[in-house]
Design a protein around this motif. Structure first.
Motif, mmCIF file in Angstrom:
data_model
loop_
_atom_site.group_PDB
_atom_site.id
_atom_site.type_symbol
_atom_site.label_atom_id
_atom_site.label_comp_id
_atom_site.label_asym_id
_atom_site.label_seq_id
_atom_site.Cartn_x
_atom_site.Cartn_y
_atom_site.Cartn_z
ATOM 1 N N SER A 44 0.836 -1.203 0.000
ATOM 2 C CA SER A 44 0.000 0.000 0.000
ATOM 3 C C SER A 44 0.874 1.258 0.000
ATOM 4 O O SER A 44 2.092 1.197 0.175
ATOM 5 C CB SER A 44 -0.910 0.012 1.226
ATOM 6 O OG SER A 44 -0.149 0.185 2.399
ATOM 7 N N ARG A 45 0.227 2.398 -0.175
ATOM 8 C CA ARG A 45 0.954 3.666 -0.160
ATOM 9 C C ARG A 45 1.578 3.906 1.226
ATOM 10 O O ARG A 45 2.703 4.377 1.331
ATOM 11 C CB ARG A 45 -0.009 4.793 -0.511
ATOM 12 C CG ARG A 45 0.678 6.089 -0.814
ATOM 13 C CD ARG A 45 -0.311 7.167 -1.162
ATOM 14 N NE ARG A 45 -0.902 6.907 -2.471
ATOM 15 C CZ ARG A 45 -2.033 7.456 -2.897
ATOM 16 N NH1 ARG A 45 -2.698 8.264 -2.118
ATOM 17 N NH2 ARG A 45 -2.506 7.177 -4.087
ATOM 18 N N ARG A 46 0.859 3.543 2.267
ATOM 19 C CA ARG A 46 1.376 3.708 3.629
ATOM 20 C C ARG A 46 2.600 2.825 3.864
ATOM 21 O O ARG A 46 3.595 3.255 4.453
ATOM 22 C CB ARG A 46 0.277 3.365 4.635
ATOM 23 C CG ARG A 46 0.683 3.551 6.076
ATOM 24 C CD ARG A 46 -0.522 3.354 6.997
ATOM 25 N NE ARG A 46 -0.174 3.606 8.362
ATOM 26 C CZ ARG A 46 0.251 2.682 9.207
ATOM 27 N NH1 ARG A 46 0.372 1.428 8.809
ATOM 28 N NH2 ARG A 46 0.557 2.986 10.448
ATOM 29 N N GLN A 47 2.541 1.592 3.393
ATOM 30 C CA GLN A 47 3.683 0.685 3.534
ATOM 31 C C GLN A 47 4.874 1.171 2.712
ATOM 32 O O GLN A 47 6.018 1.001 3.117
ATOM 33 C CB GLN A 47 3.286 -0.725 3.116
ATOM 34 C CG GLN A 47 2.334 -1.392 4.083
ATOM 35 C CD GLN A 47 1.780 -2.696 3.547
ATOM 36 O OE1 GLN A 47 1.603 -2.863 2.342
ATOM 37 N NE2 GLN A 47 1.487 -3.620 4.447
ATOM 38 N N TRP A 49 5.636 4.316 2.217
ATOM 39 C CA TRP A 49 6.275 5.360 3.021
ATOM 40 C C TRP A 49 7.067 4.754 4.183
ATOM 41 O O TRP A 49 8.123 5.270 4.556
ATOM 42 C CB TRP A 49 5.238 6.359 3.529
ATOM 43 C CG TRP A 49 4.816 7.328 2.475
ATOM 44 C CD1 TRP A 49 3.611 7.370 1.849
ATOM 45 C CD2 TRP A 49 5.604 8.370 1.893
ATOM 46 N NE1 TRP A 49 3.604 8.379 0.915
ATOM 47 C CE2 TRP A 49 4.808 9.013 0.921
ATOM 48 C CE3 TRP A 49 6.899 8.823 2.100
ATOM 49 C CZ2 TRP A 49 5.272 10.088 0.168
ATOM 50 C CZ3 TRP A 49 7.357 9.895 1.333
ATOM 51 C CH2 TRP A 49 6.556 10.512 0.395
ATOM 52 N N SER A 89 3.276 -3.699 10.022
ATOM 53 C CA SER A 89 2.313 -3.283 9.001
ATOM 54 C C SER A 89 1.907 -4.436 8.088
ATOM 55 O O SER A 89 1.021 -4.289 7.261
ATOM 56 C CB SER A 89 2.877 -2.151 8.150
ATOM 57 O OG SER A 89 3.862 -2.632 7.263
#
Length: 95
Positions: A44-47, A49, A89
């Motif tokens: 994901s985008r969060r992962q 980052w 995560s």
């Protein structure tokens, strides 16, 4: 007259912020697709980052040549913390 000027400046600031956010989202999505191919799982985008944070922490921990011991220790704590965040995560590099 003063309120009109304020609203115009706020609109310009909001559009500039939106363009910066869309720029970072575009390149984060490209990087996320790359990580997804490498790790063979959806990232994901969060992962993404989180992975970038871990890479930056690794860079600052390993590569400084002349650096005080306390600063190196803080970078090591940063690295361990970012790696734990990646693990928590759901990112897995092996089965």
């Amino acid at each position: 007259m003063k309120q009109t000027m304020t609203f115009q400046h706020a609109a310009v600031g909001a559009s500039a912020l939106a363009s910066v956010v869309s720029f970072f989202c575009k390149y984060t999505d490209l990087l996320s697709a790359y990580y997804s191919r490498v790790l063979e799982q959806r990232v994901s985008r969060r992962q993404t980052w989180m992975l970038l944070n871990a890479q930056l922490a690794f860079f600052f921990t390993v590569f400084p040549v002349a650096c005080p011991f306390l600063l190196r220790l803080l970078c090591l704590v940063w690295l361990v913390s970012s790696l734990l965040q990646c693990r928590n995560s759901g990112l897995r590099t092996s089965d």
